[in-house]
Design a protein around this motif. Structure first.
Motif, mmCIF file in Angstrom:
data_model
loop_
_atom_site.group_PDB
_atom_site.id
_atom_site.type_symbol
_atom_site.label_atom_id
_atom_site.label_comp_id
_atom_site.label_asym_id
_atom_site.label_seq_id
_atom_site.Cartn_x
_atom_site.Cartn_y
_atom_site.Cartn_z
ATOM 1 N N UNK A 72 -1.064 -9.483 8.769
ATOM 2 C CA UNK A 72 -2.326 -9.032 8.483
ATOM 3 C C UNK A 72 -2.560 -7.405 8.345
ATOM 4 N N UNK A 73 -1.675 -6.771 9.078
ATOM 5 C CA UNK A 73 -1.424 -5.070 9.115
ATOM 6 C C UNK A 73 -0.842 -4.767 7.670
ATOM 7 N N UNK A 74 0.431 -5.587 7.480
ATOM 8 C CA UNK A 74 1.115 -5.467 6.127
ATOM 9 C C UNK A 74 0.396 -5.733 4.989
ATOM 10 N N UNK A 75 -0.392 -6.700 5.140
ATOM 11 C CA UNK A 75 -1.184 -7.104 3.759
ATOM 12 C C UNK A 75 -2.300 -5.950 3.847
ATOM 13 N N UNK A 76 -2.797 -5.457 4.641
ATOM 14 C CA UNK A 76 -4.022 -4.378 4.697
ATOM 15 C C UNK A 76 -3.260 -3.042 3.947
ATOM 16 N N UNK A 77 -2.271 -2.875 4.583
ATOM 17 C CA UNK A 77 -1.395 -1.462 4.068
ATOM 18 C C UNK A 77 -1.179 -1.794 2.494
ATOM 19 N N UNK A 78 -0.528 -2.863 1.864
ATOM 20 C CA UNK A 78 -0.132 -3.253 0.861
ATOM 21 C C UNK A 78 -1.579 -3.278 -0.106
ATOM 22 N N UNK A 79 -2.641 -3.789 0.248
ATOM 23 C CA UNK A 79 -3.784 -4.164 -0.532
ATOM 24 C C UNK A 79 -4.201 -2.598 -0.916
ATOM 25 N N UNK A 80 -4.298 -1.566 -0.195
ATOM 26 C CA UNK A 80 -4.846 -0.315 -0.367
ATOM 27 C C UNK A 80 -3.730 0.851 -0.889
ATOM 28 N N UNK A 81 -2.420 0.171 -0.952
ATOM 29 C CA UNK A 81 -1.613 1.005 -1.579
ATOM 30 C C UNK A 81 -0.911 2.068 -0.387
ATOM 31 N N UNK A 82 -1.299 1.876 0.590
ATOM 32 C CA UNK A 82 -1.009 2.905 1.809
ATOM 33 C C UNK A 82 0.634 2.761 2.090
#
Length: 103
Positions: A72-82
């Motif tokens: 979930x953390x990885x998806x959050x980071x990827x979805x926001x281009x972080x």
């Protein structure tokens, strides 16, 4: 009055009196006012190195109990281009998301 309307009225048995006890109003008040235990705060210093991926960071944070789900953390980071803006260095993080610089 109840009998006139067709109801049968009986007195409670001794056994029923024992099983149905009125609640102690002071105890009920204490239960409502009792403070809930605050979750324990976990602090961790993560060292982000050159070429470290979001997946590696997420796995490390998950192992240290900073986050619940690495995926979930990885998806959050990827979805926001972080994941493209990861900085190298040491960072102190906690499991309390309110203290994180990103939301």
């Amino acid at each position: 009055m109840l009998v006139k309307k067709g109801f049968v009225v009986t007195l409670p048995t001794e056994e029923a009196k024992k099983t149905v006890q009125p609640k102690d109003p002071d105890k009920v008040l204490m239960e409502k006012e009792a403070p809930k235990e605050a979750p324990s705060i976990v602090t961790y210093t993560i060292k982000v190195k050159t070429n470290m991926t979001t997946a590696e960071i997420a796995d490390r944070l998950s192992k240290e109990k900073i986050i619940d789900e690495a995926a979930e953390f990885e998806a959050y980071m990827n979805d926001r281009d972080f994941s493209k803006k990861i900085q190298i260095g040491e960072f102190v993080v906690t499991n309390n998301i309110d203290n994180w610089p990103i939301h």
